[in-house]
Design a protein around this motif. Structure first.
Motif, PDB file in Angstrom:
ATOM      1  N   GLY A  23       4.735  43.790  54.197  1.00 17.38           N
ATOM      2  CA  GLY A  23       5.744  44.350  53.952  1.00 17.38           C
ATOM      3  C   GLY A  23       6.266  43.600  52.462  1.00 17.38           C
ATOM      4  O   GLY A  23       6.799  44.226  51.617  1.00 17.38           O
ATOM      5  N   GLY A  24       6.312  42.272  52.417  1.00 13.03           N
ATOM      6  CA  GLY A  24       6.752  41.398  51.309  1.00 13.03           C
ATOM      7  C   GLY A  24       5.981  41.716  50.027  1.00 13.03           C
ATOM      8  O   GLY A  24       6.504  41.783  49.015  1.00 13.03           O
ATOM      9  N   SER A  25       4.607  42.062  50.427  1.00 14.27           N
ATOM     10  CA  SER A  25       3.728  42.351  49.244  1.00 14.27           C
ATOM     11  C   SER A  25       3.896  43.557  48.751  1.00 14.27           C
ATOM     12  O   SER A  25       4.423  43.765  47.378  1.00 14.27           O
ATOM     13  N   TYR A  26       4.481  44.489  49.485  1.00  9.66           N
ATOM     14  CA  TYR A  26       4.769  45.889  49.128  1.00  9.66           C
ATOM     15  C   TYR A  26       6.091  45.980  48.345  1.00  9.66           C
ATOM     16  O   TYR A  26       6.194  46.393  47.110  1.00  9.66           O
ATOM     17  N   VAL A  27       7.032  45.416  48.987  1.00  8.49           N
ATOM     18  CA  VAL A  27       8.510  45.130  48.349  1.00  8.49           C
ATOM     19  C   VAL A  27       8.274  44.572  46.883  1.00  8.49           C
ATOM     20  O   VAL A  27       8.668  45.002  45.872  1.00  8.49           O
ATOM     21  N   SER A  28       7.673  43.461  46.749  1.00 12.32           N
ATOM     22  CA  SER A  28       7.389  42.692  45.276  1.00 12.32           C
ATOM     23  C   SER A  28       6.533  43.629  44.473  1.00 12.32           C
ATOM     24  O   SER A  28       7.117  43.652  43.233  1.00 12.32           O
ATOM     25  N   ALA A  29       5.589  44.333  44.920  1.00 15.46           N
ATOM     26  CA  ALA A  29       4.752  45.029  43.962  1.00 15.46           C
ATOM     27  C   ALA A  29       5.744  46.414  43.532  1.00 15.46           C
ATOM     28  O   ALA A  29       5.713  46.821  42.241  1.00 15.46           O
ATOM     29  N   ARG A  30       6.558  46.807  44.528  1.00 12.44           N
ATOM     30  CA  ARG A  30       7.263  48.020  44.122  1.00 12.44           C
ATOM     31  C   ARG A  30       8.365  47.775  43.255  1.00 12.44           C
ATOM     32  O   ARG A  30       8.470  48.529  42.225  1.00 12.44           O
ATOM     33  N   ASN A  31       8.846  46.470  43.095  1.00 11.04           N
ATOM     34  CA  ASN A  31       9.908  46.246  42.443  1.00 11.04           C
ATOM     35  C   ASN A  31       9.075  45.937  41.126  1.00 11.04           C
ATOM     36  O   ASN A  31       9.960  46.077  40.072  1.00 11.04           O
ATOM     37  N   SER A  32       8.141  45.261  41.069  1.00 13.42           N
ATOM     38  CA  SER A  32       7.619  44.745  39.748  1.00 13.42           C
ATOM     39  C   SER A  32       7.302  46.374  38.964  1.00 13.42           C
ATOM     40  O   SER A  32       7.465  46.581  37.579  1.00 13.42           O
ATOM     41  N   MET A  33       6.542  47.314  39.690  1.00 14.30           N
ATOM     42  CA  MET A  33       6.307  48.619  39.186  1.00 14.30           C
ATOM     43  C   MET A  33       7.552  49.225  38.715  1.00 14.30           C
ATOM     44  O   MET A  33       7.615  49.887  37.709  1.00 14.30           O
ATOM     45  N   ALA A  34       8.670  49.220  39.177  1.00 11.79           N
ATOM     46  CA  ALA A  34       9.834  49.840  38.990  1.00 11.79           C
ATOM     47  C   ALA A  34      10.450  49.282  37.513  1.00 11.79           C
ATOM     48  O   ALA A  34      10.789  49.983  36.910  1.00 11.79           O
ATOM     49  N   VAL A  35      10.466  47.826  37.555  1.00  4.63           N
ATOM     50  CA  VAL A  35      10.806  47.362  36.477  1.00  4.63           C
ATOM     51  C   VAL A  35       9.989  47.695  35.361  1.00  4.63           C
ATOM     52  O   VAL A  35      10.517  47.765  34.187  1.00  4.63           O
ATOM     53  N   LYS A  36       8.780  47.660  35.445  1.00  6.72           N
ATOM     54  CA  LYS A  36       7.857  48.189  34.281  1.00  6.72           C
ATOM     55  C   LYS A  36       7.897  49.492  33.887  1.00  6.72           C
ATOM     56  O   LYS A  36       7.990  49.876  32.668  1.00  6.72           O
ATOM     57  N   SER A  37       8.286  50.338  34.896  1.00  7.23           N
ATOM     58  CA  SER A  37       8.602  51.678  34.460  1.00  7.23           C
ATOM     59  C   SER A  37       9.777  51.937  33.876  1.00  7.23           C
ATOM     60  O   SER A  37       9.862  52.685  32.631  1.00  7.23           O
ATOM     61  N   ASN A  38      10.832  51.127  34.228  1.00  5.78           N
ATOM     62  CA  ASN A  38      12.050  51.097  33.318  1.00  5.78           C
ATOM     63  C   ASN A  38      11.676  50.550  31.860  1.00  5.78           C
ATOM     64  O   ASN A  38      12.400  50.964  31.043  1.00  5.78           O
ATOM     65  N   GLY A  39      10.884  49.582  31.715  1.00  4.99           N
ATOM     66  CA  GLY A  39      10.574  49.156  30.572  1.00  4.99           C
ATOM     67  C   GLY A  39       9.908  50.172  29.629  1.00  4.99           C
ATOM     68  O   GLY A  39      10.257  50.000  28.598  1.00  4.99           O
ATOM     69  N   VAL A  40       9.174  50.873  30.261  1.00  6.92           N
ATOM     70  CA  VAL A  40       8.453  51.974  29.510  1.00  6.92           C
ATOM     71  C   VAL A  40       9.597  53.050  28.866  1.00  6.92           C
ATOM     72  O   VAL A  40       9.872  53.309  27.852  1.00  6.92           O
ATOM     73  N   ASP A  41      10.678  53.361  29.862  1.00  6.37           N
ATOM     74  CA  ASP A  41      11.492  54.244  29.537  1.00  6.37           C
ATOM     75  C   ASP A  41      12.533  53.589  28.342  1.00  6.37           C
ATOM     76  O   ASP A  41      12.860  54.266  27.360  1.00  6.37           O
ATOM     77  N   GLU A  42      12.826  52.341  28.478  1.00  7.31           N
ATOM     78  CA  GLU A  42      13.649  51.481  27.427  1.00  7.31           C
ATOM     79  C   GLU A  42      12.993  51.488  26.147  1.00  7.31           C
ATOM     80  O   GLU A  42      13.418  51.913  25.074  1.00  7.31           O
ATOM     81  N   ALA A  43      11.551  51.318  26.127  1.00  3.21           N
ATOM     82  CA  ALA A  43      10.656  51.287  24.898  1.00  3.21           C
ATOM     83  C   ALA A  43      10.744  52.666  24.291  1.00  3.21           C
ATOM     84  O   ALA A  43      10.895  52.693  23.002  1.00  3.21           O
ATOM     85  N   SER A  44      10.707  53.660  25.007  1.00  3.54           N
ATOM     86  CA  SER A  44      10.914  54.990  24.696  1.00  3.54           C
ATOM     87  C   SER A  44      12.144  55.396  23.872  1.00  3.54           C
ATOM     88  O   SER A  44      12.189  56.018  22.919  1.00  3.54           O
ATOM     89  N   SER A  45      12.953  54.735  24.531  1.00  5.80           N
ATOM     90  CA  SER A  45      14.612  55.190  24.053  1.00  5.80           C
ATOM     91  C   SER A  45      14.688  54.207  22.803  1.00  5.80           C
ATOM     92  O   SER A  45      15.271  54.880  21.778  1.00  5.80           O
ATOM     93  N   GLU A  46      14.198  53.212  22.642  1.00  3.43           N
ATOM     94  CA  GLU A  46      14.275  52.361  21.233  1.00  3.43           C
ATOM     95  C   GLU A  46      13.552  53.206  20.043  1.00  3.43           C
ATOM     96  O   GLU A  46      14.041  53.169  19.049  1.00  3.43           O
ATOM     97  N   ILE A  47      12.301  53.785  20.518  1.00  2.00           N
ATOM     98  CA  ILE A  47      11.930  54.659  19.420  1.00  2.00           C
ATOM     99  C   ILE A  47      12.924  55.827  19.131  1.00  2.00           C
ATOM    100  O   ILE A  47      13.141  56.172  17.713  1.00  2.00           O
ATOM    101  N   GLY A  48      13.536  56.357  19.938  1.00  2.00           N
ATOM    102  CA  GLY A  48      14.537  57.430  19.546  1.00  2.00           C
ATOM    103  C   GLY A  48      15.736  56.781  18.974  1.00  2.00           C
ATOM    104  O   GLY A  48      16.309  57.575  17.906  1.00  2.00           O
ATOM    105  N   ILE A  49      16.018  55.591  19.088  1.00  2.00           N
ATOM    106  CA  ILE A  49      17.226  54.988  18.364  1.00  2.00           C
ATOM    107  C   ILE A  49      16.842  54.696  16.984  1.00  2.00           C
ATOM    108  O   ILE A  49      17.593  54.927  16.027  1.00  2.00           O
ATOM    109  N   GLN A  50      15.710  54.169  16.860  1.00  2.00           N
ATOM    110  CA  GLN A  50      15.145  54.087  15.551  1.00  2.00           C
ATOM    111  C   GLN A  50      14.923  55.348  14.595  1.00  2.00           C
ATOM    112  O   GLN A  50      15.381  55.348  13.287  1.00  2.00           O
ATOM    113  N   LEU A  51      14.280  56.256  15.331  1.00  2.00           N
ATOM    114  CA  LEU A  51      14.376  57.596  14.500  1.00  2.00           C
ATOM    115  C   LEU A  51      15.593  58.186  14.243  1.00  2.00           C
ATOM    116  O   LEU A  51      15.767  58.907  13.081  1.00  2.00           O
ATOM    117  N   GLN A  52      16.577  57.885  15.055  1.00  2.00           N
ATOM    118  CA  GLN A  52      18.174  58.488  14.749  1.00  2.00           C
ATOM    119  C   GLN A  52      18.608  57.432  13.575  1.00  2.00           C
ATOM    120  O   GLN A  52      19.288  58.151  12.776  1.00  2.00           O
TER     121      GLN A  52
END
Length: 194
Positions: A23-52
């Motif tokens: 359970g701890g392994s799952y929670v830790s991995a899930r949190n890590s994946m969620a953070v990295k997924s949010n990082g992808v979204d943030e990086a995508s947003s940064e492209i939009g900001i620079q294009l704007q």
């Protein structure tokens, strides 16, 4: 206590510890994946900001440079015409009149240089060139960070045991890598025409 009871308690404790570890392994991995997924979204947003930024910046800079160049071009053209008239003058009266026209043509240039000693079209064009280059570099950096974020996320969900947890948690590989447009090898066109 009986041996059977002790063995049963040991098995239950081992199972509970295993469930806690899994359970701890799952929670830790899930949190890590969620953070990295949010990082992808943030990086995508940064492209939009620079294009704007580029969309907002470039037309304003081009307009500014056009206005300075227009004023200077008018002044330089008037000076060149007056100088040409002076060179073509034949009689002393024509030469005096042509010289007066040249003096009149030079006055706006002198006034402009007194008020703005560093105001030159070439400086404005250099600034525009620097801003264009800086903006394109920011976009390139944002795109590179976006691709790195996707790679980091995809690597995280691909390795064991995260791959198991990713499939249970519904995390999927992201395929939205930025690739240059086929026409991007051509230099961008900046038009100073009307």
């Amino acid at each position: 206590m009986r041996k059977g009871t002790i063995a049963a308690i040991a098995v239950v404790v081992i199972l509970l510890l295993g469930v806690l570890l899994v359970g701890g392994s799952y929670v830790s991995a899930r949190n890590s994946m969620a953070v990295k997924s949010n990082g992808v979204d943030e990086a995508s947003s940064e492209i939009g900001i620079q294009l704007q930024r580029r969309a907002d910046l470039i037309p304003n800079l081009v307009s500014t440079v056009k206005q300075y160049a227009k004023v200077e071009t008018q002044i330089i053209t008037a000076i060149a015409q007056a100088r040409s008239g002076l060179l073509q003058a034949q009689t002393p009266n024509e030469k005096l009149a042509a010289n007066d026209r040249l003096n009149t043509a030079i006055l706006p240039l002198l006034r402009m240089q007194e008020n703005y000693p560093d105001l030159k079209s070439n400086q404005q064009f250099l600034r525009l060139e620097d801003e264009l280059s800086g903006t394109e570099n920011r976009i390139a950096v944002a795109r590179r960070r976006y691709n790195q974020s996707i790679l980091d996320y995809n690597n995280t969900i691909s390795v064991f045991p995260n791959s198991v947890w990713a499939s249970i948690g519904g995390f999927q590989k992201k395929t939205g890598y930025f690739a240059a447009d086929p026409g991007s090898t051509a230099a961008p066109k900046v038009d100073f025409g009307s």
